[in-house]
Design an enzyme around this catalytic site. Structure first.
Site, short mmCIF file in Angstrom:
data_model
loop_
_atom_site.label_atom_id
_atom_site.label_comp_id
_atom_site.label_asym_id
_atom_site.label_seq_id
_atom_site.Cartn_x
_atom_site.Cartn_y
_atom_site.Cartn_z
N CYS A 2 -28.04 2.85 87.41
CA CYS A 2 -28.45 1.63 86.72
C CYS A 2 -27.81 0.42 87.39
O CYS A 2 -26.75 0.52 88.00
CB CYS A 2 -28.00 1.68 85.27
SG CYS A 2 -28.57 3.12 84.40
N ARG A 28 -30.89 0.98 94.10
CA ARG A 28 -30.09 1.97 93.38
C ARG A 28 -30.95 2.99 92.65
O ARG A 28 -30.48 4.03 92.25
CB ARG A 28 -29.17 1.27 92.37
CG ARG A 28 -28.14 0.38 93.02
CD ARG A 28 -27.43 -0.44 91.99
NE ARG A 28 -26.55 0.36 91.17
CZ ARG A 28 -25.26 0.53 91.41
NH1 ARG A 28 -24.70 -0.03 92.46
NH2 ARG A 28 -24.52 1.26 90.61
N TRP A 74 -31.91 3.65 84.72
CA TRP A 74 -32.28 4.98 85.18
C TRP A 74 -32.01 5.89 84.00
O TRP A 74 -30.85 6.08 83.60
CB TRP A 74 -31.41 5.35 86.39
CG TRP A 74 -31.82 6.59 87.10
CD1 TRP A 74 -32.80 6.72 88.04
CD2 TRP A 74 -31.24 7.90 86.96
NE1 TRP A 74 -32.87 8.01 88.49
CE2 TRP A 74 -31.92 8.76 87.84
CE3 TRP A 74 -30.22 8.43 86.18
CZ2 TRP A 74 -31.63 10.10 87.95
CZ3 TRP A 74 -29.92 9.78 86.29
CH2 TRP A 74 -30.63 10.59 87.17
N ASN A 100 -23.96 0.33 81.78
CA ASN A 100 -24.10 1.40 82.78
C ASN A 100 -23.15 2.53 82.40
O ASN A 100 -22.08 2.26 81.86
CB ASN A 100 -23.68 0.90 84.17
CG ASN A 100 -24.79 0.15 84.86
OD1 ASN A 100 -25.87 0.00 84.33
ND2 ASN A 100 -24.51 -0.33 86.07
N GLY A 101 -23.54 3.75 82.75
CA GLY A 101 -22.62 4.87 82.49
C GLY A 101 -23.00 5.64 81.25
O GLY A 101 -24.12 5.53 80.75
N GLU A 470 -28.27 20.14 104.66
CA GLU A 470 -28.44 18.68 104.55
C GLU A 470 -29.85 18.27 105.00
O GLU A 470 -30.48 17.40 104.40
CB GLU A 470 -27.35 17.98 105.38
CG GLU A 470 -27.57 16.51 105.70
CD GLU A 470 -27.86 15.61 104.50
OE1 GLU A 470 -27.70 16.06 103.36
OE2 GLU A 470 -28.30 14.47 104.72
N LYS A 474 -32.64 16.01 102.96
CA LYS A 474 -33.32 14.81 103.49
C LYS A 474 -34.83 14.97 103.36
O LYS A 474 -35.53 14.07 102.92
CB LYS A 474 -32.99 14.59 104.97
CG LYS A 474 -31.86 13.77 105.42
CD LYS A 474 -31.51 12.47 104.83
CE LYS A 474 -30.94 12.49 103.46
NZ LYS A 474 -29.56 12.65 103.25
N GLU A 477 -36.00 14.99 99.55
CA GLU A 477 -35.91 13.78 98.73
C GLU A 477 -36.89 12.70 99.13
O GLU A 477 -37.34 11.95 98.26
CB GLU A 477 -34.48 13.25 98.63
CG GLU A 477 -33.85 12.80 99.91
CD GLU A 477 -32.38 12.40 99.74
OE1 GLU A 477 -31.95 12.06 98.63
OE2 GLU A 477 -31.67 12.42 100.75
N HIS A 493 -32.15 38.95 105.36
CA HIS A 493 -31.74 39.60 104.11
C HIS A 493 -32.61 39.17 102.93
O HIS A 493 -32.24 39.40 101.78
CB HIS A 493 -30.27 39.29 103.83
CG HIS A 493 -29.36 39.80 104.90
ND1 HIS A 493 -29.14 41.14 105.12
CD2 HIS A 493 -28.67 39.14 105.87
CE1 HIS A 493 -28.32 41.29 106.14
NE2 HIS A 493 -28.03 40.09 106.62
N LYS A 587 -29.23 5.79 93.71
CA LYS A 587 -28.31 5.69 94.85
C LYS A 587 -26.90 6.17 94.51
O LYS A 587 -26.35 6.98 95.21
CB LYS A 587 -28.27 4.24 95.36
CG LYS A 587 -27.41 4.04 96.61
CD LYS A 587 -27.93 4.85 97.79
CE LYS A 587 -27.04 4.77 99.01
NZ LYS A 587 -27.33 5.85 99.95
C1 F6R Z 1 -28.77 12.34 99.49
C2 F6R Z 1 -27.70 11.57 98.89
C3 F6R Z 1 -26.93 12.19 97.77
C4 F6R Z 1 -25.46 11.71 97.81
C5 F6R Z 1 -24.69 12.22 96.59
C6 F6R Z 1 -23.24 11.76 96.63
O1 F6R Z 1 -29.32 11.66 100.57
O2 F6R Z 1 -27.46 10.47 99.25
O3 F6R Z 1 -27.00 13.57 97.78
O4 F6R Z 1 -24.87 12.17 98.98
O5 F6R Z 1 -25.28 11.74 95.42
O6 F6R Z 1 -23.15 10.38 96.69
P1 F6R Z 1 -21.89 9.65 97.27
O7 F6R Z 1 -21.83 9.92 98.73
O8 F6R Z 1 -22.11 8.20 96.97
O9 F6R Z 1 -20.69 10.23 96.56
#
Ligand code: F6R
Length: 592
Positions: A2, A28, A74, A100-101, A470, A474, A477, A493, A587
């Site tokens: 948020c 965000r 959010w 927020n939170g 990872e 990518k 998402e 397996h 974000k």
């Molecule tokens: C994926 C992504 C998320 C963050 C995760 C942790 O591209 O960005 O998986 O890596 O939410 O976020 P941070 O790094 O801000 O602790």
């Protein structure tokens, strides 16, 4: 997650500024938004579901105002609709609040308030705070009422509150960021959950810390510590962020801009204070047990760290996702070292892991991008990655910088910080050569070829196994294609059953001692019809499509993820997804 933006000052365009501020927080991730402006007629609220996008403040017919608060939501408590969007009124419509939170004990308080006659129009925890403040305001001043409410709310939160009767903004923080921007006009203030929101207006900031509350009026700026019940002084800090680094410039999306910035960001990460790296290396040597902790992409970086430490200084480090560390708390003592990796420094799960560690007296090191974040402030030593603002939801440049710092740290623990630095300088220069329009075009051709597939897989071994994981994040998402990463040896397996004619399988094949084995895994997949996309410094006949990457030894995880970031971006664009704001994601994930 948020976003919050508020303005109080001499200008009567507060509503317009709040809308523009919320637009700068769009990265965000959010699903609805709203603003409340204090006007001569009272408080005007406007809420919408969806994106602010191209809305011009003038389209909304807002009255002129010099005090307004806004929020992009959010959804956590309650669905995505106008009723649940912030700001929220109190029962008597005198108090308005954004939040927020998470307010953890909201149900208990809501039930109590219901019993004494309050009616709630939304399903949110936020509305309960507005009503709680109203209850206190029956016998206390506005300021005292917010103060008393903050003491009752459990959880991590940031709130910004206004009242119909007073020309002031009150804001409080516990675990969720709030920063005050000090404007250029006298008594002109901004409040935001993230600096880029007010960066076009000011670079003078005051960071609100946990358990602090601020009252902003046209005459004063007053801070209190609401736990210790005392007034405090805060310093104004001049930040050196430039507006360009927080804007897209000539790029169509932040994601590609940030991928391309890796030409420079890696060098910035390498230019760490050597003494700080050595200090952390000493802590690693001293520690009885070490945990690398992160979530999502940052978690995958930690997993790479586990391999790097096993390989380079031959030190056992344990990896745990932030949300999982609680299961190992019996092993955390004051001789434990927690190394947390995070872009935002605000991820609730990682912050919770830090809390656990601190309770046990363990030392905490953080490798973070946002130096003013809660995580940085809660750590004993901070290694800033210096990647600059990362606005696309999908992490790219922060990832490679975090990997670089862990690589350097692993070398430092082996007495060879200079070797690590030299390796990374070489890697950075090769990335600089690699990231050119021709390379992008080449990967675009692959994206065109595979853009309609249903599933794709990525395989890696050793330190490139977490990179396969990872890579899957990518691709999932931003392209929304089903993607999964595997340790290459695991395929036989079970997962090899998923391979059918032309299933794309990205194979991470650096020139190392594991190359032979991964090529043999790729051959097994090809024999079952798989379409092999090799990411490797050298071509091989098993590859149907070869993406060349530089040969950089222990830095192969850094160079291998970059073409996948580009591929994910291009797939997103070809499939008409917004790569900067993927559906359902935010974000910084400030909820557990
Ligand atoms: C994926 C992504 C998320 C963050 C995760 C942790 O591209 O960005 O998986 O890596 O939410 O976020 P941070 O790094 O801000 O602790």
């Amino acid at each position: 997650m948020c976003g919050i933006f508020a303005y109080l000052g001499p200008k009567n365009t507060a509503s317009e500024m709040v809308i523009e501020g919320l637009k700068r927080l769009e990265y965000r991730g959010y699903d609805s938004w709203g603003i409340a402006s204090k006007t001569e007629q009272g408080i005007e609220i406007h809420k919408e579901v969806g994106k602010i996008g191209e809305i011009k403040p003038t389209d909304l017919n807002l009255s002129s105002s010099n005090l307004a608060i806004g929020h992009s939501r959010w959804a956590t408590h309650g669905g995505v609709n106008k009723r649940n969007a912030h700001p929220h009124f109190s029962e008597n419509k005198e108090i308005v609040l954004v939040h927020n939170g998470i307010f953890e004990n909201y149900l208990e308080i809501k039930n109590h308030l219901k019993k004494i006659g309050h009616n709630f129009v939304s399903e949110t925890d936020t509305e309960v705070i507005a009503h709680l403040i109203e209850e206190y305001s029956k016998v206390h001043t506005f300021e005292e009422s917010v103060h008393l409410a903050t003491k009752e709310i459990e959880g991590r939160y940031a709130i910004v509150v206004i009242s119909k009767e007073e020309n002031k903004i009150i804001a409080a923080r516990k675990g969720s960021p709030l920063i005050i921007g000090v404007g250029n006009d006298p008594n002109e203030y901004y409040i935001a959950s993230d600096i880029p929101a007010f960066l076009p207006y000011t670079k003078k900031v005051i960071y609100l810390d946990d358990n602090q509350m601020v009252t902003l009026t046209n005459e004063e700026l007053k801070f209190i510590d609401f736990e210790k019940e005392q007034e405090i002084e805060k310093r104004i800090i001049e930040i050196d962020w430039d507006i360009e680094s927080a804007e897209k410039g000539a790029f169509p999306h932040f994601m590609i801009k940030e991928i391309m910035e890796q030409k420079d960001t890696l060098s910035r990460a390498i230019n760490q204070e050597q003494d700080d790296i050595k200090k952390v290396a000493k802590e690693i040597e001293k520690a009885e047990r070490i945990y690398l902790v992160g979530c999502g992409t940052a978690g995958k970086v930690c997993m790479v760290g586990e391999y790097l430490f096993a390989k380079i200084p031959k030190i056992k480090v344990n990896f745990a996702f932030g949300s999982e560390l609680q299961n190992f708390k019996e092993f955390i003592t004051k001789k434990t070292l927690l190394i947390c990796v995070s872009q935002s420094g605000e991820t609730a799960d990682t912050l919770e892991a830090i809390e656990i560690a601190k309770e046990k007296g363990a030392k905490v090191v953080s490798i973070v991008n946002v130096e003013s974040s809660t995580m940085a402030r809660a750590s004993d030593i901070v290694l800033p990655i210096k990647a600059g603002p990362e606005k696309a939801v999908a992490s790219t440049k922060a990832t490679t910088s975090q990997l670089a710092i862990l690589t350097m740290l692993a070398h430092a623990c082996n007495g060879g910080i200079q070797n690590g630095k030299q390796l990374l300088i070489n890697t950075a220069s090769q990335i600089n050569d690699m990231l050119n329009p021709r390379y992008e075009e080449y990967i675009h051709n692959l994206a065109e070829e595979i853009k309609d597939v249903e599933s794709m897989y990525i395989i890696g071994r050793g330190s490139n196994y977490p990179i396969a994981l990872e890579a899957a994040i990518k691709l999932q998402e931003v392209s929304y294609i089903h993607a999964e990463g595997f340790a290459a040896g695991e395929l036989k397996h079970g997962p090899i059953a998923l391979i059918s004619e032309n299933t794309p399988v990205i194979t991470l094949a650096p020139n190392d001692e594991l190359r032979k084995e991964i090529i043999s895994n790729a051959t097994e997949i090809k024999a079952r019809g798989g379409y092999i996309i090799g990411i490797s410094p050298t071509n091989h006949e098993v590859f149907d499509f070869w993406i060349r990457v530089p040969d950089v030894g222990h830095s192969s995880p850094i160079v291998n993820i970059i073409p996948i970031q580009i591929l994910a971006y291009q797939l997103a664009v070809l499939r008409k997804n917004n790569p900067d704001m993927p559906r359902n994601l935010a974000k910084s994930v400030t909820v557990k």
